[in-house]
Design an enzyme around this catalytic site. Structure first.
Site, PDB file in Angstrom:
ATOM      1  N   ASP A 102       0.863  -1.180   0.000  1.00 23.42           N
ATOM      2  CA  ASP A 102       0.000   0.000   0.000  1.00 23.42           C
ATOM      3  C   ASP A 102       0.898   1.228   0.000  1.00 23.42           C
ATOM      4  OD1 ASP A 102       0.828  -0.823   2.493  1.00 23.42           O
ATOM      5  OD2 ASP A 102      -1.188  -1.190   3.240  1.00 23.42           O
ATOM      6  N   GLU A 172      -6.056   3.003   3.463  1.00 20.34           N
ATOM      7  CA  GLU A 172      -6.688   3.487   4.695  1.00 20.34           C
ATOM      8  C   GLU A 172      -8.158   3.838   4.482  1.00 20.34           C
ATOM      9  OE1 GLU A 172      -5.428   3.133   7.463  1.00 20.34           O
ATOM     10  OE2 GLU A 172      -3.253   3.088   7.206  1.00 20.34           O
TER      11      GLU A 172
HETATM   12 ZN   LIG Z   1      -3.658   1.623   8.724  1.00 18.39          ZN
HETATM   13 ZN   LIG Z   2      -1.723  -0.315   7.160  1.00 20.46          ZN
END
Ligand SMILES: [Zn+2]
Ligand SMILES: [Zn+2]
Length: 444
Positions: A102, A172
């Site tokens: 991510d 997120e």
């Molecule tokens: Zn997070």
């Molecule tokens: Zn994370």
């Protein structure tokens, strides 16, 4: 045939340490450069949907390693382009392995005091000025991917198949994986046979990893609730319907969904993380807005929570005598909801064996499932069609962690302003672990 099997397994046993030594040397050679890269990413975090520089840096590094890189992969429901990165390295016939990092950071003012701490300020979607911090360690994940890409590219003789690296935006907000899949990720770049990711953790020391078989992280449903009343003078409550009092009752009732309506053997959590109402002490406001998050491992438990939230909202409005046209508004935010993360048990066994080979059994732990959530599982598609595994990467200074545990405390964790992965040993272990897992899965 039997003879061949014995010889083959002997070769396996003999090559494992050789591979580990080679990899160890390679990672040590890369480490100081990776730490510099990590500190740079850490100092320049970007909020979800805004990962432009982070994605560009990742793309540049992966291209340098010989991967074929495509940027700007991903489309959000409002039509905006996401900063997704896809990097492919083909190396003969064999499985197609997806590895994901991510990219995004969180709206938190960093308070670690580190020399490479973030001082970045930005605007959140509501237009408010917020600090930005890599408080979930996605900078660790990005840097680990850069190191893993270099290690895999330089050891092509040891594996065959296709590596598909994914730089995923907006984890997120839980809408980044969806955005990439909605942009025809698999139609454009091929459907993987297996998908792997790692996430750092404050509950393990750097140098160690941990893994869960089966359900590993909870599913999440985000719910917005607006309790509407009738505003008025704070000294004349009889002329209004006070949504602040209703909110107080609602908050208590919602907690009893978990304790009284759910099966205690099917864990669930509901948290109201955001509540806003009113402008002044002597004014009864017209409404109170709340943001809730619900976490469960089963769809059934999630259904009970969402229904319970609706009932609680309607119930407090009813008992307060709120008129028909001021009933509560309960909205499930689909874009910020996602399924549980399920570690395929057979793949977990293979990943764990590779981790033990690379790091030693004393550094590989079994972990219980946790109620935090992730959108990585979406890469496995509906019904877990593609086996996925996410494992935990210890990120804490071992001495500090031992001291904290001896005192019955834990070190500051992800999503806090003091979360502090210790870079060199965490990155060394991350790259070693992920590369070893990838090579093990690409040797068949
Ligand atoms: Zn997070
Ligand atoms: Zn994370």
């Amino acid at each position: 045939m039997k003879h061949f099997v014995i010889v083959a397994s002997l070769v396996c046993i003999l090559t494992a340490p050789v591979l580990a030594q080679d990899l160890g040397r390679f990672v040590n050679g890369e480490l100081s450069g990776l730490v510099t890269t990590y500190e740079g990413i850490h100092a320049h975090p970007e909020l979800s949907h805004h990962e432009e520089m982070t994605a560009a840096l990742l793309a540049t590094e992966l291209r340098k390693s010989g991967f074929t890189v495509t940027e700007h992969v991903g489309k959000y429901p409002d039509g905006t382009q996401a900063y997704g990165v896809v990097a492919i390295l083909e190396n003969g016939r064999g499985p197609r392995l997806l590895i994901r990092t991510d990219l995004d950071a969180l709206p938190i003012v960093e308070e670690t005091g580190l020399s490479y701490a973030s001082h970045v300020m930005s605007k959140n979607p509501a237009g408010q000025e917020v600090g930005v911090m890599h408080a979930c360690g996605h900078d660790v994940h990005v840097t680990t991917m850069i190191g893993t890409a270099r290690a895999l590219a330089s050891s092509r003789a040891k594996w065959h198949g296709t590596v598909m690296l994914i730089g995923q935006p907006s984890e997120e907000n839980l809408d980044g994986a969806k955005a990439m899949l909605a942009d025809h990720l698999y139609e454009r770049f091929g459907t993987p046979n297996l998908a792997i990711a790692l996430h750092d953790t404050n509950s393990r020391a750097a140098g160690t990893v941990a893994i869960t078989s089966g359900p590993a992280l909870a599913g999440v449903t985000s719910v917005d609730v607006t309790l509407r009343g009738i505003g008025g003078h704070g000294a004349q409550p009889q002329n209004g319907k006070d949504p602040v009092v209703m909110a107080g009752e609602f908050i208590v009732q919602v907690q009893s969904i978990v304790s009284r309506q759910e099966n205690p053997r099917d864990p669930s959590v509901v948290t109201i993380g955001d509540i806003h109402g009113g402008t002044k002490r002597n004014i009864i406001p017209y409404e109170v807005k709340m943001e809730l998050t619900a976490r469960t491992f089963s769809d059934q438990a999630m259904q009970i929570i969402v229904e319970g939230i609706r009932h609680a909202a309607q119930g407090v409005a009813l008992s307060a005598g709120v008129p028909e046209d001021r009933q509560p508004i309960v909205t499930v935010i689909e874009s910020e909801s996602g399924p549980a993360t399920y570690n395929d048990p057979a793949l977990t066994t293979r990943v764990k064996a590779a981790l033990v080979n690379a790091l030693g059994a004393q550094n590989v732990f079994d972990e219980d499932a946790i109620m935090a959530s992730e959108d990585f599982g979406l890469f496995g598609l509906e019904g877990h069609r593609i086996p996925t595994v996410m494992f935990w990467l210890g990120a804490m200074d071992p001495v500090k962690l031992a001291a904290a545990q001896a005192a019955g405390k834990s070190l500051p964790g992800p999503h806090t302003s003091l979360f502090e992965p210790v870079p060199a040993p965490t990155l060394r272990t991350g790259v070693t672990a992920m590369t070893s897992v990838a090579i093990a899965l690409l040797r068949q």
